[in-house]
Design a protein around this motif. Structure first.
Motif, PDB file in Angstrom:
ATOM      1  N   ARG A  26       0.868  -1.184   0.000  1.00  0.00           N
ATOM      2  CA  ARG A  26       0.000   0.000   0.000  1.00  0.00           C
ATOM      3  C   ARG A  26       0.898   1.226   0.000  1.00  0.00           C
ATOM      4  O   ARG A  26       1.977   1.215   0.595  1.00  0.00           O
ATOM      5  CB  ARG A  26      -0.911   0.015   1.224  1.00  0.00           C
ATOM      6  CG  ARG A  26      -1.773  -1.238   1.375  1.00  0.00           C
ATOM      7  CD  ARG A  26      -2.632  -1.181   2.638  1.00  0.00           C
ATOM      8  NE  ARG A  26      -3.693  -0.201   2.514  1.00  0.00           N
ATOM      9  CZ  ARG A  26      -4.889  -0.478   1.972  1.00  0.00           C
ATOM     10  NH1 ARG A  26      -5.141  -1.689   1.505  1.00  0.00           N
ATOM     11  NH2 ARG A  26      -5.822   0.445   1.901  1.00  0.00           N
ATOM     12  N   ILE A  27       0.455   2.295  -0.652  1.00  0.00           N
ATOM     13  CA  ILE A  27       1.249   3.514  -0.733  1.00  0.00           C
ATOM     14  C   ILE A  27       0.351   4.728  -0.543  1.00  0.00           C
ATOM     15  O   ILE A  27      -0.827   4.714  -0.924  1.00  0.00           O
ATOM     16  CB  ILE A  27       2.005   3.602  -2.085  1.00  0.00           C
ATOM     17  CG1 ILE A  27       2.972   4.797  -2.102  1.00  0.00           C
ATOM     18  CG2 ILE A  27       1.045   3.642  -3.267  1.00  0.00           C
ATOM     19  CD1 ILE A  27       3.996   4.735  -3.243  1.00  0.00           C
ATOM     20  N   GLN A 130       8.946   0.120  -6.011  1.00  0.00           N
ATOM     21  CA  GLN A 130       7.580   0.400  -5.563  1.00  0.00           C
ATOM     22  C   GLN A 130       7.132   1.778  -6.019  1.00  0.00           C
ATOM     23  O   GLN A 130       5.988   1.957  -6.459  1.00  0.00           O
ATOM     24  CB  GLN A 130       7.508   0.300  -4.031  1.00  0.00           C
ATOM     25  CG  GLN A 130       7.590  -1.097  -3.481  1.00  0.00           C
ATOM     26  CD  GLN A 130       7.640  -1.115  -1.962  1.00  0.00           C
ATOM     27  OE1 GLN A 130       8.210  -0.222  -1.337  1.00  0.00           O
ATOM     28  NE2 GLN A 130       7.058  -2.139  -1.356  1.00  0.00           N
ATOM     29  N   SER A 134       4.001   2.442  -8.687  1.00  0.00           N
ATOM     30  CA  SER A 134       2.861   3.239  -8.227  1.00  0.00           C
ATOM     31  C   SER A 134       2.700   4.496  -9.064  1.00  0.00           C
ATOM     32  O   SER A 134       1.582   4.886  -9.432  1.00  0.00           O
ATOM     33  CB  SER A 134       3.054   3.629  -6.764  1.00  0.00           C
ATOM     34  OG  SER A 134       3.236   2.504  -5.956  1.00  0.00           O
ATOM     35  N   HIS A 194      -3.716   4.684 -10.410  1.00  0.00           N
ATOM     36  CA  HIS A 194      -3.711   4.023  -9.105  1.00  0.00           C
ATOM     37  C   HIS A 194      -4.210   4.953  -7.993  1.00  0.00           C
ATOM     38  O   HIS A 194      -4.182   4.564  -6.820  1.00  0.00           O
ATOM     39  CB  HIS A 194      -2.303   3.541  -8.748  1.00  0.00           C
ATOM     40  CG  HIS A 194      -1.804   2.403  -9.582  1.00  0.00           C
ATOM     41  ND1 HIS A 194      -2.626   1.417 -10.081  1.00  0.00           N
ATOM     42  CD2 HIS A 194      -0.546   2.090 -10.000  1.00  0.00           C
ATOM     43  CE1 HIS A 194      -1.907   0.557 -10.770  1.00  0.00           C
ATOM     44  NE2 HIS A 194      -0.649   0.934 -10.746  1.00  0.00           N
ATOM     45  N   LEU A 196      -2.859   7.973  -7.210  1.00  0.00           N
ATOM     46  CA  LEU A 196      -1.799   8.778  -6.614  1.00  0.00           C
ATOM     47  C   LEU A 196      -1.751  10.166  -7.252  1.00  0.00           C
ATOM     48  O   LEU A 196      -1.918  10.307  -8.468  1.00  0.00           O
ATOM     49  CB  LEU A 196      -0.428   8.108  -6.796  1.00  0.00           C
ATOM     50  CG  LEU A 196      -0.039   7.046  -5.782  1.00  0.00           C
ATOM     51  CD1 LEU A 196      -0.921   5.815  -5.901  1.00  0.00           C
ATOM     52  CD2 LEU A 196       1.423   6.675  -5.963  1.00  0.00           C
ATOM     53  N   THR A 199       2.872  12.450  -8.913  1.00  0.00           N
ATOM     54  CA  THR A 199       4.102  11.670  -8.994  1.00  0.00           C
ATOM     55  C   THR A 199       5.039  12.248 -10.049  1.00  0.00           C
ATOM     56  O   THR A 199       6.153  11.744 -10.221  1.00  0.00           O
ATOM     57  CB  THR A 199       3.810  10.187  -9.283  1.00  0.00           C
ATOM     58  OG1 THR A 199       3.002  10.075 -10.469  1.00  0.00           O
ATOM     59  CG2 THR A 199       3.076   9.550  -8.113  1.00  0.00           C
ATOM     60  N   VAL A 276       4.975   3.885   2.427  1.00  0.00           N
ATOM     61  CA  VAL A 276       4.342   2.625   2.037  1.00  0.00           C
ATOM     62  C   VAL A 276       4.158   1.725   3.245  1.00  0.00           C
ATOM     63  O   VAL A 276       4.766   1.926   4.290  1.00  0.00           O
ATOM     64  CB  VAL A 276       5.177   1.868   0.979  1.00  0.00           C
ATOM     65  CG1 VAL A 276       5.288   2.659  -0.313  1.00  0.00           C
ATOM     66  CG2 VAL A 276       6.557   1.504   1.518  1.00  0.00           C
TER      67      VAL A 276
END
Length: 278
Positions: A26-27, A130, A134, A194, A196, A199, A276
């Motif tokens: 999980r992030i 990771q 993500s 996802h 997020l 990024t 994370v």
């Protein structure tokens, strides 16, 4: 992982493209915010390295401090000023306050500071693998989290900005076309596939890995690598994602494959982190 377009900086080791297998994790949807970091400080009394040192790096157009607090410039990068009293709670100098931007990402935090937050929160910094998985949001080998073109075009012909980076002539003039001179709130612009946010651009984000440019080649030689932990040595810790200071003329590292690094004790006004958990 890696740069399929061949447009990265050779010294950064963005190639070869190689296969990685990831275990579930999980992030955070966003970089850690000022409010979240303040909760950690209140709970623990922790002092960041910038507070201990008494100074930190602030971009010259962002400084909020008296002239007596400006101690000089960074060698080779005169747009970075060493400012007395700059720290996470005063990200641009003593006349700035985190309470004025509670939903912005915390900055002026070193790798050590980020690890201290993670220990308190029961989480960890992402590995570089990771982070990239993500950040891509399910778009295989895309240049950005939203596709391959930096900007979109609205129905009326105006430019649509997808991220917070530099517009104009670096480092003297930022036109602010994306609405931000420095950091933006952590949920600015749309999320990737996802879920997020940001990024690409806004702030660099610490990863757990040491930075070693030849590491990707060693991964390729092994075939598909499961949960690569990064090298055991390197010249600093990995940073990913670019920041509000990135521009194609100077630092085209808001691409998803782009990599950079800094020494673990370093902090600046454009460097934060997300976390994370398994």
């Amino acid at each position: 992982m890696g740069d399929p377009f061949g447009e990265g900086y050779p010294a950064d080791g963005e190639t070869p493209v190689h296969s990685v297998a990831m275990s579930a994790f999980r992030i955070d949807a966003t970089a850690v915010s000022n409010t979240q970091f303040a909760t950690f400080i209140d709970a623990t009394g922790y002092r960041t390295e910038s507070e201990v040192y008494g100074t930190s790096a602030v971009f010259h157009l962002a400084v909020q401090a008296g002239t007596q607090d400006i101690l000089g410039t960074a060698s080779g990068t005169p747009w970075w000023l060493n400012v007395r009293g700059a720290d996470w709670a005063h990200p641009a100098g003593r006349l700035s306050f985190w309470e004025d931007i509670p939903d912005h990402p915390v900055v002026q935090v070193s790798h050590t500071d980020a690890l201290a937050y993670c220990a308190w929160a029961g989480r960890a910094l992402p590995t570089e693998a990771q982070w990239e998985y993500s950040a891509r949001g399910g778009l295989a080998q895309a240049r950005y989290p939203w596709g391959n073109e930096l900007h979109g075009i609205a129905a009326d012909g105006t430019t649509v900005h997808h991220c917070n980076i530099w517009q104009g002539t670096f480092p003297t003039e930022n036109t602010g076309d994306d609405g931000h001179l420095t950091t933006a709130p952590v949920r600015t612009f749309g999320p990737n596939g996802h879920g997020l946010f940001q990024t690409s651009g806004n702030v660099w984000e610490w990863c757990s890995d040491w930075f070693l440019p030849k590491y990707y080649k060693s991964c390729q030689d092994l075939g598909t690598v499961a949960d690569p932990p990064g090298p055991t040595i390197g010249r600093g810790r990995v940073m990913r994602g670019g920041s509000y200071l990135c521009h194609e003329s100077y630092c085209n590292r808001y691409r998803l494959a782009a990599r950079s690094s800094n020494s673990p004790e370093s902090a600046s006004g454009n460097l934060g982190f997300r976390t994370v958990a398994p």
